[in-house]
Write a protein that holds these residues in place. Structure first.
Motif, short mmCIF file in Angstrom:
data_model
loop_
_atom_site.label_atom_id
_atom_site.label_comp_id
_atom_site.label_asym_id
_atom_site.label_seq_id
_atom_site.Cartn_x
_atom_site.Cartn_y
_atom_site.Cartn_z
N ARG A 305 0.82 -1.21 0.00
CA ARG A 305 0.00 0.00 0.00
C ARG A 305 0.86 1.26 0.00
N LYS A 306 1.95 1.21 -0.76
CA LYS A 306 2.88 2.34 -0.77
C LYS A 306 3.41 2.53 -2.17
N ASN A 307 3.80 3.79 -2.47
CA ASN A 307 4.41 4.00 -3.78
C ASN A 307 5.82 3.39 -3.79
N LEU A 368 8.77 -1.64 1.22
CA LEU A 368 8.03 -2.42 2.21
C LEU A 368 8.00 -1.71 3.57
N GLY A 371 5.18 0.19 5.24
CA GLY A 371 4.00 -0.16 4.46
C GLY A 371 2.99 -0.89 5.33
#
Lengths: 653, 316
Positions: A305-307, A368, A371
């Protein structure tokens, strides 16, 4: 006519494995024909698949072919392992073993890894850049059918005439007619050539697609990482594959027409083949690994859930890897006697590849970090990739040291190393990619519980199979030796490796079971963006399964991960009204062209010149037909687009 | 988690490798200075790489445990993070430093493996020609005037310059406990310097796939004191027949002849292709090499007829 030359030695000698292979091929062919006739599917097959120019369907056909080849190559690998289980085992003869390890290498690299990757590119790239198809849809179909028929030509070698037996590297003079007088290596020269032409066209096609067909606003530095990796890979393809084309052509001249480029006599140079092969062969390794890096980047970013951390350095590192990939080929034969200066140069360039690769590993780790990591099946493969690939990578650095390589070269240590990079690198990536993007095509996810069970079986069995090989290599066991004596002490570690390989086979069978089960039982998705709304790139912005025109309205992009931010800010990427959509029309010529190439190749393999000339003229006729043909495709009218959109529930636009 | 498990397994195996079981693995159990240098290089690189593995595996484990979704609150939203120039430069520079260190070691040792081993630079090397022809090795001792097939006896404490070439596919001459391997090819001679420190029997083999009989292409290397070596040479000279051209041509066709000894070498009538310069020879110069290749060519044509008969020799 003398039919004897078409019959392989194994049949003449009554080898049960060969007879089994022949019978199963015949039975499967009959079953396919009978099934198609019984269910009246010939028309469907022709209209929907054989003549298609839709990138998604072509991608699916690539992936299905690759999965079939995964099992063919996997069965080969398993047979090799069974033969090596115990000292002096009698499962395979030396000749049969040689044919099988040659087939294992060629099939896994050229007919499994590459088509699997190209299949995923086909499905995903146009969607990821917001396009309706690739730049040259018809050429795309030609690429696929050339690959397909090249692969088929290679595959019949086992039962018609005799299989290549000089390794996937086919080193001369071993592969010359002097030492390999049968037709086996003719298959190598011709089948790889046909498939390779297809790959070269794919390279051109995707470079143009990515350069010219991105959605408005998607600048190069706003492209998803998988698109970047594909672009760089295709540039490598365009530079590397012509070398293979030339090398294979020279090989064909040597074997069929009596030229002496690589032979022992008359000043031929066996080392020239080794150089040409690896000038293509090493970049080829990066052709299958860079897209894998792209796939992992997408999956890791989605499920944490992260760029993606360090986007720019990710792009730069791939560009540097692609440059270095052309400067390291000599490390495949440090021991050829080119001297300390040359070896030192290539050692350093090879080790340098560890730097950009290391950057990527740390960028993934820091993606990661902080995240919210969800352990889905594709994510599990991506996570397992990091430690296993790192082990493969550091042993690669060890192998890069020319002096030490004098002790590793040609040993099981090398075999362990490249399986440790290619399996977690490429194989895990394509399976992860398949799980991740499966809903785009099928409209449902593959069952997660089964997927995870398959993952653990594969990940654990993989290590059990290949970790012992590092030690066997340091103990002096060479690759490609079909047997060993009990005194060598290689027995116990080989037994462990074989047990692991059985586990690997079970794991891959579970993946297939997973697919079949999910087709019948998995719940159908009703909306796009199926991974809990975590999609970041454009392929998740349209409906699932993706309609034939991909996007009813072309999306507009204003930043990296535009879809993610549009969702967050509750905006729409689709600003324009629905208009009529221009689509390419289906055409049977690519399939027919591939089929004619197949026959041309077959006649060439057996030196049947008249038939080969006729087939060659057939190829020219088809090319001429295409040149003079006018086909501007067709339009899907606005009403029909609207109707289709409504059938999906119709509010995403 | 499985990853921690595999981390443990790998570390245990690495420790095992570096402690007790180096004697078990022949590459790490050298019997001569060249192999010893390579063994030290390998262990050095393993330690460096183990350091890299420890860093990556530790970070990996900590991050997975700490940032798993089940470990964070449902409304936690991961921050947007473009990256950090400082950190990215750090993990570019550290690998560059590691690669630089390894490069220095590599270049030094790569230069060293092409030379006589340390301590033997000034000794006059003894020359042995090792040539391969389908699935066997010929060892010619021009200074002693003898030739053997499929076994190699050498004196200890003596630098031996092996000159390698092949009568067929590329092979690779490898005695792991004495040093690295090198290719033997049909159109040039490659050189390899090896010294045995202690007497004893070792395994030598072709490591490069060369066809059907490749797996059986092993030979015994027996290192013996110089005195014993001279004795053996004399013994061969007394008992073995000379190697005639006819016998040699016959021998080239046999796949697995077992051990043989002769009191002359094939170099007299079938000289080695020597070094690269032969590629650049002027027309007419050193012409005698060309026919020898052609003879060999014809020899292989008949090979197939003999297969079944010859195969039986493999159990010698």
């Amino acid at each position: 006519m003398n039919w004897d030359k078409f019959i392989v030695d194994g049949l003449k000698h009554g080898d049960p494995l060969i007879i089994g292979a022949v019978i199963s091929i015949v039975l499967v062919s009959i079953a396919i024909v009978a099934g198609l006739t019984y269910f009246k599917k010939w028309g469907y097959l022709w209209r929907e698949w054989l003549t298609t120019v839709d990138h998604k369907k072509i991608g699916v056909m690539y992936i299905i072919s690759a999965l079939v080849m995964l099992f063919r190559g996997g069965a080969d690998g398993l047979m090799l392992r069974i033969q090596l289980t115990a000292p002096e085992a009698k499962f395979l003869t030396a000749q049969h073993y040689n044919e099988i390890f040659s087939a294992h290498g060629i099939i896994m690299i050229l007919f499994m890894a590459m088509p699997f990757i190209i299949g995923i590119m086909n499905v995903v790239i146009p969607l990821q850049i917001g396009a309706r198809d690739v730049a040259f849809p018809r050429l795309n179909a030609v690429s696929f059918w050339l690959f397909f028929f090249g692969a088929m030509l290679y595959n019949i070698a086992f039962v018609v005439g005799g299989a290549p037996d000089a390794g996937w590297t086919s080193y001369f003079p071993l592969a010359s007619t002097e030492f390999s007088p049968g037709v086996g290596n003719n298959y190598y020269a011709i089948a790889l050539q046909i498939a390779g032409l297809g790959t070269l066209m794919t390279g051109v096609n995707f470079i143009v697609t990515i350069m010219k067909m991105r959605a408005p606003g998607m600048t190069l530095m706003r492209m998803p990482m998988f698109t970047w990796s594909t672009l760089i890979t295709c540039i490598i393809i365009v530079f590397a594959f012509p070398v293979l084309t030339v090398a294979l052509a020279l090989m064909m001249f040597d074997r069929l027409f009596g030229s002496q480029f690589f032979t022992m006599a008359n000043g031929g140079m066996d080392m020239l083949w080794a150089n040409l092969f690896w000038v293509w062969g090493h970049p080829e390794v990066y052709i299958v690994i860079l897209p894998a890096f792209g796939i992992y980047s997408e999956i890791i970013s989605t499920f944490s859930r992260k760029n993606l951390y360090g986007y720019k350095s990710m792009v730069a590192s791939m560009a540097i890897i692609s440059l270095l990939s052309f400067l390291v080929w000599v490390h495949h034969f440090y021991t050829m006697g080119q001297g300390a200066a040359v070896n030192s140069f290539f050692s350093i360039t090879t080790m340098l590849i560890a730097v950009p690769t290391g950057v990527k590993i740390f960028n993934w780790l820091f993606t990661l970090r902080k995240g919210k990591i969800v352990f889905t099946t594709p994510m599990l493969y991506s996570l397992a990739f990091i430690p296993i690939f790192t082990l493969g990578g550091v042993t690669g650095v060890m192998l890069a040291m020319a002096s030490a390589d004098y002790q590793y070269h040609n040993t099981m240590f090398l075999v362990a190393h490249f399986h440790y990079v290619l399996i977690p690198g490429t194989v895990f990536a394509v399976i992860a990619g398949m799980y991740y993007w499966f809903p785009l095509i099928a409209g449902f996810k593959l069952n997660e519980r089964q997927g995870k069970a398959a993952f653990w079986t594969i990940a654990i069995s993989f290590n059990v199979t290949f970790l012992p090989l590092f030690f066997l290599g340091l103990d002096g066991m060479t690759r490609r030796q079909y047997t060993y004596s009990a005194e060598t002490g290689f027995g116990p570690l080989n037994l462990i490796a074989t047990i692991g390989s059985v586990g690997l086979m079970i794991g891959f069978a579970l993946v297939v079971y997973n697919i079949i089960w999910s087709f019948r039982h998995a719940p159908r998705e009703t909306k796009g963006d199926v991974w809990d709304g975590a999609g970041r790139t454009l392929e998740w912005a349209t409906h699932i399964p993706v309609p034939v025109y991909n996007f009813a309205v072309v999306p507009e992009v204003d930043r990296l991960d535009a879809f993610y931010f549009a969702k967050k800010e509750k905006r729409s990427l689709f600003k324009n009204k629905i208009e009529k959509i221009h689509m390419p029309s289906n055409n049977g010529q690519p399939f027919i062209l591939g089929a004619i190439f197949f026959f041309w190749g077959f006649f060439m393999v057996f030196s049947m010149w008249k038939s080969a000339i006729v087939a060659g003229i057939g190829v020219l006729i088809l090319l001429a037909m295409r040149t003079f043909e006018r086909d501007h495709g067709f339009y899907i009218p606005v009403d029909e687009v609207k109707k289709t959109e409504q059938s999906y529930g119709g509010d995403s636009v | 988690m499985k990853k921690k498990g595999s981390l443990l397994v790998i570390l245990t195996l690495l420790t095992l490798l570096l402690s007790g079981c180096t004697d078990e693995l022949i590459v790490l159990n050298p019997k001569g200075p060249a192999a010893e240098m390579l063994s030290e290089t390998i262990i050095f690189s393993v330690l460096m790489m183990a350091g890299v593995l420890v860093v990556v595996f530790t970070l990996f484990t900590i991050i997975l445990v700490k940032y798993r979704a089940s470990n964070s609150s449902p409304d936690y939203e991961p921050p947007h993070d473009e990256g950090s120039l400082k950190l990215e430069i750090t993990w570019t520079l550290i690998p560059i430093i590691i690669v630089t260190i390894l490069s220095v070691v590599t270049v030094k040792t790569t230069v060293a493996v092409e030379k006589p081993p340390a301590g033997y630079e000034n000794q006059k090397p003894m020359i042995i020609y090792a040539s391969s022809s389908n699935y066997k090795w010929h060892f010619s001792y021009p200074e002693q005037g003898i030739e053997t097939v499929n076994y190699l006896n050498i004196p200890t404490g003596q630098n031996i310059e092996f000159r390698l070439y092949s009568y067929g596919p590329i092979t690779s001459f490898w005695i792991p406990q004495l040093g690295g391997q090198k290719y033997a090819m049909s159109d040039m001679v490659t050189k390899l310097n090896l010294v045995a420190d202690t007497p004893g029997s070792m395994m030598g083999k072709n490591s490069n796939f060369s066809g059907r009989g490749f797996a059986k292409m092993e030979f015994e290397v027996l290192a013996m004191s110089p005195g014993e070596f001279d004795e053996w040479v004399n013994d061969v000279k007394k008992t073995a027949p000379p190697l005639t051209e006819e016998r040699f041509d016959e021998l080239l066709k046999i796949e697995f002849p077992g051990r043989e000894s002769y009191t002359s070498t094939h170099l007299e009538f079938r000289p080695a292709p020597e070094d690269h310069s032969s590629h650049f020879k002027k027309p007419g110069q050193k012409d005698e090499e060309q026919p020898s290749n052609n003879d060999n060519h014809e020899g292989h044509g008949e090979e197939n007829n003999q297969e079944t008969e010859v195969e039986d020799h493999s159990n010698h």
